[in-house]
Design an enzyme around this catalytic site. Structure first.
Site, PDB file in Angstrom:
ATOM      1  N   ASP A  19      46.107  55.575  44.510  1.00 49.90           N
ATOM      2  CA  ASP A  19      46.109  54.285  45.198  1.00 49.90           C
ATOM      3  C   ASP A  19      44.668  53.788  45.368  1.00 49.90           C
ATOM      4  O   ASP A  19      44.316  53.221  46.398  1.00 49.90           O
ATOM      5  CB  ASP A  19      46.822  54.397  46.567  1.00 49.90           C
ATOM      6  CG  ASP A  19      46.067  55.299  47.545  1.00 49.90           C
ATOM      7  OD1 ASP A  19      45.334  56.208  47.079  1.00 49.90           O
ATOM      8  OD2 ASP A  19      46.203  55.109  48.760  1.00 49.90           O
TER       9      ASP A  19
ATOM     10  N   ASP B 134      39.420  57.859  45.946  1.00 45.39           N
ATOM     11  CA  ASP B 134      40.141  58.047  44.683  1.00 45.39           C
ATOM     12  C   ASP B 134      39.208  57.826  43.496  1.00 45.39           C
ATOM     13  O   ASP B 134      39.254  58.573  42.509  1.00 45.39           O
ATOM     14  CB  ASP B 134      41.280  57.034  44.529  1.00 45.39           C
ATOM     15  CG  ASP B 134      42.301  57.086  45.630  1.00 45.39           C
ATOM     16  OD1 ASP B 134      41.974  56.672  46.764  1.00 45.39           O
ATOM     17  OD2 ASP B 134      43.435  57.517  45.350  1.00 45.39           O
TER      18      ASP B 134
END
Ligand SMILES: [Ca+2]
Length: 309
Positions: free
Chosen positions: A8, A13
């Site tokens: 996401d 990330d």
């Protein structure tokens, strides 16, 4: 190692993706996206940007744009920026495109193509993984290992539900499906994240490494660093490090874990059963301690540090 990354993205990330993309021995079959830190359309663009920065080509498939039950609300702008990538002012445009297949179909297709071979690293809510389980109940048995960032082990969360960690808080029902169908998965919790930051001098040394990768790390992380007490927290990167170099996990425990779906104060909290009353087999390997110097070495590699100096 064959790997699928479900993300996401999200600033942390992005850094976890960089870590994986810098490892030539990893065969990253796909990156699947979903709504979490930010809406999935932004996530797609953020993944494209990371691929551009790392000069790597990996097919990207869009997955779920909403959690299974709970309506999604955008809640992480202060940390991840309005673009989900730290509002980097000089962000270049990208010419990359999504693959046509839905990300959940991709998970199932690749699990069938390489049964027992794929390491699935889940860096966001578990929506895509849960949907894959519901579409193909044999999916968990075909995945070699699932490593996810999410959940709490001692009720210290980071959301409006004080005892819930963001990824699980975002989609508790998806976490429930995963915890009750995967025979075993590996969890990197919020508390373990808090116990393993890079001290600020380490971080400063990283962003001083010459080149585009370290400049990207600094640019995307600047907003995040305003909100932490000076240290650099590594939620998704620690999970990625545990997946790609398992010997960096120094201490872990097998536990029985469930997720609260109904509590008004605790919905989304993950709960370890320490009693002997539970007849379930342990379903979670809870990471307690990691070799932080080893994780730092992975960062040096991904930023192109000349380690001979
Ligand atoms: Ca994430």
């Amino acid at each position: 190692m064959r790997m699928i990354i479900d993300t996401d993205a999200g600033v942390d990330d992005a850094h976890a993706l960089m870590m994986a993309l810098a490892r030539p021995e990893l065969n990253i079959l796909a990156i699947t996206t979903l709504t979490g830190n930010i809406g999935v359309e932004h996530v797609n663009q953020n993944v494209f940007t990371v691929l551009d920065v790392m000069e790597r080509d990996v097919p990207v498939y869009q997955g779920a744009n909403q959690p299974l039950v709970k309506p999604w609300q955008w809640e992480t702008e202060a940390f991840h920026g309005t673009d989900g990538l730290g509002d980097w002012p000089d962000r270049p445009s990208t010419s990359r495109h999504l693959e046509p297949e839905h990300g959940v179909q991709t998970l199932i297709r690749l699990a069938n193509a390489y049964p027992g071979e794929i390491t699935l690293v889940a860096l966001g809510p578990l929506t895509n993984v849960a949907l894959a389980v519901r579409l193909d109940p044999t999916f968990p048995t075909k995945i070699k290992q699932l490593v996810f960032m999410g959940g709490t082990i001692a009720a210290r969360g980071n959301t409006r539900i004080p005892s819930a960690e963001f990824n699980i808080y975002c989609d508790p029902e998806a976490a429930h499906i995963v915890l009750h169908t995967f025979p075993q998965s590996t969890m990197l919790s919020w508390e373990t994240t808090l116990q393993h930051p890079f001290p600020l001098p380490w971080y400063d040394a990283l962003i001083a490494i010459p080149g585009a990768h370290a400049a990207f790390l600094q640019a995307t992380n600047a907003k995040m660093m305003q909100f932490v007490a000076g240290d650099y927290l590594l939620p998704d990167p620690l999970a990625m490090a545990a997946a790609i170099q398992p010997d960096l996990v120094i201490e872990s425990q097998m536990r029985v874990m469930s997720v609260e779906l109904a509590g008004t104060l605790t919905r989304g909290q993950t709960i370890i059963d320490y009693t002997k009353n539970n007849l379930r087999k342990p379903n979670i390997r809870v990471i307690q301690r990691m070799n932080l110097e080893g994780v730092y070495a992975l960062y040096q590699q991904m930023l192109g540090a000349n380690l001979a100096d």
